[in-house]
Design a protein around this motif. Structure first.
Motif, PDB file in Angstrom:
ATOM      1  N   SER A  97      42.085  37.107  25.561  1.00  0.00           N
ATOM      2  CA  SER A  97      40.798  36.857  24.843  1.00  0.00           C
ATOM      3  C   SER A  97      40.518  37.552  23.426  1.00  0.00           C
ATOM      4  O   SER A  97      40.022  36.752  22.623  1.00  0.00           O
ATOM      5  N   ASP A  98      41.253  38.348  22.954  1.00  0.00           N
ATOM      6  CA  ASP A  98      41.094  39.017  21.688  1.00  0.00           C
ATOM      7  C   ASP A  98      42.601  39.012  21.269  1.00  0.00           C
ATOM      8  O   ASP A  98      43.445  40.090  21.354  1.00  0.00           O
ATOM      9  N   THR A  99      43.080  37.933  20.434  1.00  0.00           N
ATOM     10  CA  THR A  99      44.297  37.802  19.911  1.00  0.00           C
ATOM     11  C   THR A  99      44.708  38.778  18.770  1.00  0.00           C
ATOM     12  O   THR A  99      45.636  39.168  18.551  1.00  0.00           O
ATOM     13  N   LYS A 100      43.618  39.072  18.052  1.00  0.00           N
ATOM     14  CA  LYS A 100      43.942  40.004  17.339  1.00  0.00           C
ATOM     15  C   LYS A 100      44.547  41.534  17.255  1.00  0.00           C
ATOM     16  O   LYS A 100      45.063  42.239  16.548  1.00  0.00           O
ATOM     17  N   ALA A 101      44.115  41.783  18.517  1.00  0.00           N
ATOM     18  CA  ALA A 101      44.638  42.983  19.099  1.00  0.00           C
ATOM     19  C   ALA A 101      46.130  42.812  19.928  1.00  0.00           C
ATOM     20  O   ALA A 101      46.595  43.746  20.541  1.00  0.00           O
ATOM     21  N   LEU A 102      46.925  41.597  19.496  1.00  0.00           N
ATOM     22  CA  LEU A 102      48.092  41.567  20.119  1.00  0.00           C
ATOM     23  C   LEU A 102      48.975  42.290  19.297  1.00  0.00           C
ATOM     24  O   LEU A 102      49.111  42.025  17.943  1.00  0.00           O
ATOM     25  N   VAL A 103      49.764  43.204  19.734  1.00  0.00           N
ATOM     26  CA  VAL A 103      50.521  44.219  18.973  1.00  0.00           C
ATOM     27  C   VAL A 103      51.986  43.587  18.736  1.00  0.00           C
ATOM     28  O   VAL A 103      52.551  43.677  17.496  1.00  0.00           O
ATOM     29  N   PRO A 162      40.200  22.347  26.284  1.00  0.00           N
ATOM     30  CA  PRO A 162      39.031  23.581  26.386  1.00  0.00           C
ATOM     31  C   PRO A 162      39.306  24.233  27.784  1.00  0.00           C
ATOM     32  O   PRO A 162      38.334  24.903  27.982  1.00  0.00           O
ATOM     33  N   LEU A 163      40.511  24.259  28.427  1.00  0.00           N
ATOM     34  CA  LEU A 163      40.406  25.016  29.735  1.00  0.00           C
ATOM     35  C   LEU A 163      40.369  26.485  29.263  1.00  0.00           C
ATOM     36  O   LEU A 163      39.524  27.171  29.987  1.00  0.00           O
ATOM     37  N   PHE A 164      41.190  26.959  28.399  1.00  0.00           N
ATOM     38  CA  PHE A 164      41.073  28.175  27.741  1.00  0.00           C
ATOM     39  C   PHE A 164      41.629  28.174  26.066  1.00  0.00           C
ATOM     40  O   PHE A 164      42.579  27.447  26.328  1.00  0.00           O
ATOM     41  N   THR A 165      41.129  28.870  25.371  1.00  0.00           N
ATOM     42  CA  THR A 165      41.336  28.615  24.190  1.00  0.00           C
ATOM     43  C   THR A 165      42.341  29.814  23.393  1.00  0.00           C
ATOM     44  O   THR A 165      43.227  29.541  22.807  1.00  0.00           O
ATOM     45  N   VAL A 200      36.996  22.226  34.520  1.00  0.00           N
ATOM     46  CA  VAL A 200      36.632  23.208  34.002  1.00  0.00           C
ATOM     47  C   VAL A 200      35.869  24.052  34.887  1.00  0.00           C
ATOM     48  O   VAL A 200      34.911  23.966  35.884  1.00  0.00           O
ATOM     49  N   TYR A 201      36.812  25.072  35.349  1.00  0.00           N
ATOM     50  CA  TYR A 201      36.480  26.078  36.460  1.00  0.00           C
ATOM     51  C   TYR A 201      35.874  27.236  36.098  1.00  0.00           C
ATOM     52  O   TYR A 201      35.895  27.876  35.071  1.00  0.00           O
ATOM     53  N   TYR A 202      35.142  27.689  37.291  1.00  0.00           N
ATOM     54  CA  TYR A 202      34.395  29.028  36.999  1.00  0.00           C
ATOM     55  C   TYR A 202      35.267  30.200  36.586  1.00  0.00           C
ATOM     56  O   TYR A 202      34.821  30.951  35.547  1.00  0.00           O
ATOM     57  N   ASP A 203      36.312  30.401  37.157  1.00  0.00           N
ATOM     58  CA  ASP A 203      37.351  31.481  36.828  1.00  0.00           C
ATOM     59  C   ASP A 203      37.657  31.556  35.349  1.00  0.00           C
ATOM     60  O   ASP A 203      37.739  32.438  34.874  1.00  0.00           O
ATOM     61  N   PHE A 204      37.866  30.291  34.930  1.00  0.00           N
ATOM     62  CA  PHE A 204      38.330  30.432  33.505  1.00  0.00           C
ATOM     63  C   PHE A 204      37.251  30.529  32.579  1.00  0.00           C
ATOM     64  O   PHE A 204      37.372  31.495  31.640  1.00  0.00           O
ATOM     65  N   LYS A 205      36.012  30.210  32.783  1.00  0.00           N
ATOM     66  CA  LYS A 205      34.991  30.481  31.865  1.00  0.00           C
ATOM     67  C   LYS A 205      34.548  31.756  32.199  1.00  0.00           C
ATOM     68  O   LYS A 205      33.983  32.646  31.216  1.00  0.00           O
ATOM     69  N   GLU A 206      34.576  32.537  33.284  1.00  0.00           N
ATOM     70  CA  GLU A 206      34.008  33.872  33.488  1.00  0.00           C
ATOM     71  C   GLU A 206      35.124  34.666  32.681  1.00  0.00           C
ATOM     72  O   GLU A 206      34.568  35.740  32.234  1.00  0.00           O
ATOM     73  N   SER A 238      37.415  44.189  25.215  1.00  0.00           N
ATOM     74  CA  SER A 238      37.862  44.014  26.482  1.00  0.00           C
ATOM     75  C   SER A 238      38.814  42.789  26.698  1.00  0.00           C
ATOM     76  O   SER A 238      38.455  41.455  26.228  1.00  0.00           O
ATOM     77  N   GLN A 239      40.032  42.886  27.357  1.00  0.00           N
ATOM     78  CA  GLN A 239      40.937  41.850  27.487  1.00  0.00           C
ATOM     79  C   GLN A 239      40.827  41.111  28.676  1.00  0.00           C
ATOM     80  O   GLN A 239      40.790  41.627  29.602  1.00  0.00           O
ATOM     81  N   LYS A 240      40.995  39.840  28.650  1.00  0.00           N
ATOM     82  CA  LYS A 240      41.124  38.858  29.543  1.00  0.00           C
ATOM     83  C   LYS A 240      42.366  38.142  29.470  1.00  0.00           C
ATOM     84  O   LYS A 240      42.494  37.309  28.663  1.00  0.00           O
ATOM     85  N   ILE A 241      43.215  38.370  30.645  1.00  0.00           N
ATOM     86  CA  ILE A 241      44.525  37.753  30.661  1.00  0.00           C
ATOM     87  C   ILE A 241      44.300  36.440  31.447  1.00  0.00           C
ATOM     88  O   ILE A 241      44.006  36.453  32.680  1.00  0.00           O
ATOM     89  N   ILE A 242      44.810  35.409  31.064  1.00  0.00           N
ATOM     90  CA  ILE A 242      45.058  33.911  31.834  1.00  0.00           C
ATOM     91  C   ILE A 242      46.650  33.694  31.640  1.00  0.00           C
ATOM     92  O   ILE A 242      46.917  33.100  30.390  1.00  0.00           O
ATOM     93  N   ALA A 243      47.347  34.048  32.345  1.00  0.00           N
ATOM     94  CA  ALA A 243      48.955  33.849  31.899  1.00  0.00           C
ATOM     95  C   ALA A 243      49.784  33.622  33.309  1.00  0.00           C
ATOM     96  O   ALA A 243      49.507  34.096  34.328  1.00  0.00           O
ATOM     97  N   PRO A 244      50.767  32.906  33.247  1.00  0.00           N
ATOM     98  CA  PRO A 244      51.048  31.941  32.263  1.00  0.00           C
ATOM     99  C   PRO A 244      50.851  30.578  32.888  1.00  0.00           C
ATOM    100  O   PRO A 244      50.843  30.267  34.121  1.00  0.00           O
ATOM    101  N   VAL A 245      50.832  29.726  31.902  1.00  0.00           N
ATOM    102  CA  VAL A 245      50.469  28.083  32.407  1.00  0.00           C
ATOM    103  C   VAL A 245      51.717  27.329  31.434  1.00  0.00           C
ATOM    104  O   VAL A 245      51.773  27.566  30.332  1.00  0.00           O
TER     105      VAL A 245
END
Length: 465
Positions: A160-166, A190-193, A287-293, A64-71
């Protein structure tokens, strides 16, 4: 002297055939609970195996992919005094340079996503996965950048799953013609990795003279089951299109959505006012809830959820429906045995105990047959075949047992009716309680009609005596 004159009449009452039959039916019903519970446990084990297989396929294809973009993440040396230090001792405070790391969010974010789902097979199990193309455009405001020199900057995307980046089709920032050189990692830990980044080199210094810093990103990736997107901009506009016909939306709901036989389209308009974090984040402290979730395997769909969530799978599986059908099993078996008993009384043909056992166990076999066939044929076809495999033989059996075709036809109509109603209950989850209650009332009314002349019980008892 005749000894018979002194015999005392026995006061022991005979146990009537009617009570014997009712007692037997109660014991049989309790006994049939055992195989019914066994089938229910078997359904749970098969569903667990199915979910494990689907998860394995998803892990191999893409989770399952979770996108945090862009910063834009910046690091620089800060040697300025804090307000407290300057007020407390303006002359004697020794300033210690400190490295600061901040993340700047976009002023405007536009996302276009096109999902194509496909079916992956492993043995008898199928799993739905997807391939996605995502285009991100918008701009950052130079007002959010600190007035510092010698800053090290990166444009980062959380995946979230970089190995699935095509493929990274485009990764542009500012008005520079060439793309940023993409590297692994987000530089915002550590905000997101998990994700990718591009180093913002000296050739991008001129963009700070403008009011807006545009960006354009185009990536292809794979995933399964879910897609989450964080609305990081002050203004967010999302468009999504897919050939998946039954999506589920949660978190932030779309303002427009359309679902038909070709798939679905959806649109979101999201303001930054709904989120719980500012436009500029301290990477090391905040460290915010949305980034952790967004990187959690657990779904939190509470009121505080400010993430766009699209689920591309059916939460109600065939196993779920079969398990729910098993929960109605004892009720349906009870009603069927009562109907058989009424037919026995009305026809004045005494049915043997073995015949009730045969009917009872055949009704249990419906659920086992439904489970077996649904894994190969699908739920609808399996349900039709399983119900016919029980209805027709039992109807013929009752007709032979009562020596009357009318009772066989009555049994056919009754069993067809209850299995049709059970199918409706499984399909209409919101009205399951109401439908089940009406079913019980309908059967009760039928029993009341057939037993309105109570003397038939006593006549049957007298005939057996």
């Amino acid at each position: 002297m005749d000894n018979n004159l002194y015999k005392i009449p026995s006061r022991k009452k005979r146990f009537s055939p009617l009570m014997k039959k009712i007692t037997f039916l109660i014991v049989l019903l309790i006994t049939l609970l055992i195989p019914l519970i066994f089938v229910g446990e078997l359904v749970e084990r098969r569903e667990k195996l199915f979910k494990e297989t689907v998860k394995e396929i998803g892990n191999e294809w893409g989770k399952s992919q979770k996108i945090i973009a862009p910063v834009i993440s910046l690091s620089y040396i800060d040697s300025t005094l804090s307000k407290d230090d300057s007020i407390r001792n303006e002359k004697n405070v020794v300033v210690q340079p400190v490295e600061r790391r901040i993340a700047i969010l976009p002023e405007e974010l536009n996302v276009t996503v096109e999902l194509k789902d496909e079916l992956k097979h492993r043995g008898i199990y199928n799993a739905t996965v997807y391939t996605a193309n995502m285009k991100l455009t918008g701009y950052f405001s130079t007002k959010d950048f600190p007035d510092k020199n010698d800053m090290i900057g990166y444009l980062s995307i959380g995946l979230s799953d970089t190995k699935a980046l095509v493929k990274v089709n485009k990764f542009k920032l500012g008005n520079v013609e060439k793309d940023l050189e993409v590297i692994s990692g987000t530089m915002a830990n550590p905000l997101f990795t998990n994700g990718i980044s591009g180093n913002i080199g000296p050739e991008y210094d001129d963009m700070m003279k403008e009011d807006k810093i545009p960006f354009e990103i185009d990536i292809d990736f794979r995933g399964s089951r879910k897609l989450y997107i964080l609305p990081l901009g002050k203004k967010n506009h999302f468009d999504m299109k897919s050939n998946w016909k039954s999506p589920s939306f949660s978190g932030i709901l779309p303002i427009e959505r359309n679902m038909d036989s070709n798939g679905f389209t959806a649109k979101w308009e999201v303001s930054n006012l709904i989120r719980n974090y500012p436009q500029v984040l301290d990477i090391d402290k905040d460290v915010y809830y949305d980034f952790k979730e967004s990187y959690s395997d657990v779904d939190y769909d509470g009121e505080e959820s400010t993430i766009v969530k699209v689920l591309l799978y059916n939460s109600v599986t065939d196993y779920t429906q079969i398990y729910r059908a098993c929960r109605y099993g004892i009720l349906f078996i009870l009603m069927s045995l009562v109907i058989v008993y009424i037919f026995e009384i009305v026809s004045k043909k005494v049915a043997h105990y073995v015949q009730y056992i045969v009917v009872g166990f055949s009704l249990v076999m419906f659920y086992l047959l439904l489970l077996s066939l649904s894994e190969h044929l699908g739920f609808e076809v399996a349900y039709l075949i399983s119900s016919l495999a029980i209805v027709i033989p039992n109807s013929l059996y009752v007709a032979s047992m009562t020596d009357n075709k009318k009772f066989g036809i009555g049994m056919f109509i009754f069993l067809s009716g209850i299995y049709a109603i059970l199918f409706s209950i499984l399909r209409m989850e919101q009205y399951a309680l109401l439908t089940g209650t009406l079913l019980i009332l309908a059967v009760l009314y039928v029993v009341m009609y057939l037993t309105k002349k109570a003397d038939i019980f006593f006549k049957l008892e007298e005939e057996n005596n």
